[in-house]
Scaffold this motif. Structure first.
Motif, PDB file in Angstrom:
ATOM      1  N   UNK A 202       5.931  35.724 -12.364  1.00 23.13           N
ATOM      2  CA  UNK A 202       5.736  34.277 -12.422  1.00 23.13           C
ATOM      3  C   UNK A 202       5.223  33.870 -13.810  1.00 23.13           C
ATOM      4  N   UNK A 203       5.809  32.841 -14.373  1.00 20.94           N
ATOM      5  CA  UNK A 203       5.391  32.397 -15.690  1.00 20.94           C
ATOM      6  C   UNK A 203       3.986  31.801 -15.636  1.00 20.94           C
ATOM      7  N   UNK A 204       3.342  31.766 -16.805  1.00 21.14           N
ATOM      8  CA  UNK A 204       1.966  31.240 -16.863  1.00 21.14           C
ATOM      9  C   UNK A 204       1.940  29.773 -16.433  1.00 21.14           C
ATOM     10  N   UNK A 205       2.941  29.006 -16.899  1.00 16.81           N
ATOM     11  CA  UNK A 205       2.976  27.580 -16.534  1.00 16.81           C
ATOM     12  C   UNK A 205       3.117  27.404 -15.023  1.00 16.81           C
ATOM     13  N   UNK A 206       3.906  28.300 -14.410  1.00 17.36           N
ATOM     14  CA  UNK A 206       4.100  28.214 -12.962  1.00 17.36           C
ATOM     15  C   UNK A 206       2.778  28.462 -12.240  1.00 17.36           C
ATOM     16  N   UNK A 207       2.011  29.459 -12.723  1.00 22.85           N
ATOM     17  CA  UNK A 207       0.714  29.762 -12.101  1.00 22.85           C
ATOM     18  C   UNK A 207      -0.235  28.574 -12.277  1.00 22.85           C
ATOM     19  N   UNK A 208      -0.214  28.019 -13.482  1.00 22.71           N
ATOM     20  CA  UNK A 208      -1.113  26.888 -13.767  1.00 22.71           C
ATOM     21  C   UNK A 208      -0.783  25.658 -12.915  1.00 22.71           C
ATOM     22  N   UNK A 209       0.514  25.333 -12.848  1.00 18.38           N
ATOM     23  CA  UNK A 209       0.908  24.141 -12.075  1.00 18.38           C
ATOM     24  C   UNK A 209       0.595  24.343 -10.591  1.00 18.38           C
ATOM     25  N   UNK A 210       0.835  25.558 -10.104  1.00 20.21           N
ATOM     26  CA  UNK A 210       0.553  25.830  -8.687  1.00 20.21           C
ATOM     27  C   UNK A 210      -0.947  25.701  -8.411  1.00 20.21           C
TER      28      UNK A 210
ATOM     29  N   UNK B 272       3.101  27.571  -1.218  1.00 17.87           N
ATOM     30  CA  UNK B 272       4.270  28.352  -0.759  1.00 17.87           C
ATOM     31  C   UNK B 272       5.546  27.667  -1.259  1.00 17.87           C
ATOM     32  N   UNK B 273       5.619  26.360  -1.083  1.00 18.48           N
ATOM     33  CA  UNK B 273       6.708  25.562  -1.673  1.00 18.48           C
ATOM     34  C   UNK B 273       6.177  24.984  -2.971  1.00 18.48           C
ATOM     35  N   UNK B 274       6.946  25.139  -4.037  1.00 23.86           N
ATOM     36  CA  UNK B 274       6.482  24.606  -5.325  1.00 23.86           C
ATOM     37  C   UNK B 274       7.583  23.749  -5.951  1.00 23.86           C
ATOM     38  N   UNK B 275       7.705  22.512  -5.471  1.00 26.53           N
ATOM     39  CA  UNK B 275       8.783  21.678  -6.007  1.00 26.53           C
ATOM     40  C   UNK B 275       8.439  21.024  -7.342  1.00 26.53           C
ATOM     41  N   UNK B 276       7.288  21.375  -7.908  1.00 25.30           N
ATOM     42  CA  UNK B 276       6.816  20.691  -9.121  1.00 25.30           C
ATOM     43  C   UNK B 276       6.919  21.576 -10.362  1.00 25.30           C
ATOM     44  N   UNK B 277       7.907  22.447 -10.360  1.00 24.19           N
ATOM     45  CA  UNK B 277       8.102  23.267 -11.552  1.00 24.19           C
ATOM     46  C   UNK B 277       7.501  24.636 -11.457  1.00 24.19           C
ATOM     47  N   UNK B 278       6.906  24.939 -10.294  1.00 23.67           N
ATOM     48  CA  UNK B 278       6.303  26.263 -10.152  1.00 23.67           C
ATOM     49  C   UNK B 278       7.260  27.295  -9.603  1.00 23.67           C
TER      50      UNK B 278
END
Lengths: 249, 206
Positions: free
Chosen positions: B1-9, B199-205
């Motif tokens: 998982x990318x860093x941005x994905x972890x941050x946004x989640x 679990x669902x990440x529709x915001x770029x995660x």
């Protein structure tokens, strides 16, 4: 804390616990989903549209993300991501329309994720996720030319819509395109019951992710929904019985 | 998982839990935090409208450049949008001409679409029997016709029969509608929990 807030908290905690339990369970036991004709059609039509080089039009409705009507939009986005992954190889990439600007941005993100999962990120075009209008009829009016001019073979309507959904359904019918439609709004459900060949009503919209292969969390959601539904039925029956017996609560 | 994905989640989950806690435990600190976060969401929503309109213009300019089918409508849309926007910025939304744009153009066009909807719905009702000739479809149409007959103005007094139809069919329809709404509410609850748990990440995660 008021009684209704306490009940709300209990339901929320119970739903969360059930969801997590079923996710763990689904890792061990694969789900077997009952057949829903509309989802069978959806999966078949996505394949056919890719094979015939036609376009898919996914209409996500007007679910404002800042209101309580956003859940159907999230369900639509989960399904969109799966459909795009399968349809990304098509000559004519899918078009997604929505009537809420934040939802449009999320739909573009879901499109990008779908293309990326299919290994075709370079084919992603931000213009495939479109805002067609901010009021109900402006949204429908903006979606109608897509049905007419862009070689669409299948329309998928999923999300928070009202009576304007009938205009999109009618445009699909006039172009001889296939239609799979579902909404969380009661008026739209009544209209789509008449307009779509295999209508989906009530909570069937929220099964979209599970039936399009979005993963075990969506299947676990369906299990948790079933348990909660039976609980509510039992509570309602018990309440009715107690009322008949003259017990006031 | 990318860093941005972890941050946004992580950010989405934290905000969701704070807002929810503020709902169940209305202590001043949580309420204040909740209000700040809601205001931020509204500001971001406002920016999203601006981005959405830019997207709308970009799509139509693209169509015009490629001379796609229906691009002449795109020319009208872009021209109208830019002229109304410019006029609105210069003279404000209270300006009489701006009000006239709303009252003499947008409202009648929406009303015309509403009128078109009546025709569409009538046609859809007739078409229903082509899709399905089962008991449910016939019952659906029968209830629609009964309701229309009961609600329509009549030259004679038919109050008792109309009241009976509305009460009997209305009570059954209300029961059905409540059942559907309970199902929708359960689906919405579980969908919300999936997003809240990350679990669902529709915001770029994703």
């Amino acid at each position: 804390m008021s009684a209704s807030t306490i009940i709300g908290a209990i339901v929320l905690i119970a739903a969360g616990a059930l969801l997590l339990i079923f996710i763990v369970w689904r890792k061990r036991v694969p789900a077997s989903l009952r057949r829903i004709r509309a989802y069978d059609r959806l999966n078949r039509d996505v394949g056919l549209s890719v094979e015939s080089g036609k376009r898919l039009h996914i209409s996500l409705g007007r679910g404002d993300l800042l209101t309580a009507r956003n859940a159907s939009a999230f369900a639509g986005l989960a399904m969109l991501r799966q459909i795009v992954e399968r349809a990304s190889v098509s000559d004519r990439p899918p078009v997604v329309t929505s009537g809420d600007s934040a939802l449009t941005i999320l739909s573009q993100d879901a499109l990008r994720a779908g293309y990326s999962a299919a290994g075709a990120e370079e084919d992603f075009r931000v213009s495939a996720g479109r805002l067609t209008g901010l009021s109900p009829f402006a949204y429908a009016a903006g979606a109608l030319p897509i049905a007419r001019d862009e070689g669409v073979s299948t329309h998928i309507i999923i999300g928070d819509l009202g009576v304007e959904s009938a205009l999109i359904a009618d445009a699909a019918e006039r172009q001889g395109a296939s239609l799979v439609a579902m909404s969380d709004g009661l008026s739209a459900q009544a209209l789509l019951y008449a307009a779509a060949p295999d209508p989906l009503v009530g909570e069937e919209l929220f099964a979209a992710g599970a039936y399009s292969g979005a993963g075990m969390s969506h299947e676990a959601s369906l299990n948790a929904q079933d348990v909660l539904r039976w609980l509510i039925i039992m509570i309602m029956l018990a309440g009715a019985a107690l009322t008949i017996l003259g017990v006031n609560f | 998982m990318r860093v941005t994905a972890i941050l946004t989640t992580a950010l989405a989950m934290a905000v969701a839990f704070i807002v929810l806690l503020g709902f169940f435990f209305p202590v001043p600190a949580l309420l204040e935090l909740r209000a700040i976060l809601t205001n931020w969401a509204m500001t971001i929503g406002g920016m999203a409208v601006f981005i959405g309109v830019l997207n709308l213009v970009a799509v139509h300019i693209g169509k015009i450049q490629k001379r796609q089918k229906g691009s002449e409508l795109g020319v009208i849309l872009v021209f109208s949008l830019l002229s109304v926007f410019t006029y609105g910025v210069l003279f404000g939304v209270e300006d009489p001409l701006m009000q006239m744009t709303m009252n003499a153009v947008i409202a009648p066009v929406e009303a015309a679409l509403m009128a078109l909807l009546v025709v569409t719905l009538t046609y859809t009702g007739i078409r229903l029997l082509r899709w399905r000739r089962d008991l449910a479809a016939i019952l659906f149409l029968a209830v629609v016709v009964l309701f229309l007959a009961a609600m329509a103005p009549k030259p004679f007094d038919n109050g008792i029969l109309d009241g009976l139809i509305v009460n009997v069919a209305g009570t059954i329809a209300q029961g059905g509608a409540r059942g559907l709404l309970i199902g929708v509410a359960l689906g919405a609850l579980l969908t919300g929990l999936r997003v809240m748990f990350g679990i669902d990440r529709p915001y770029g995660g994703d």
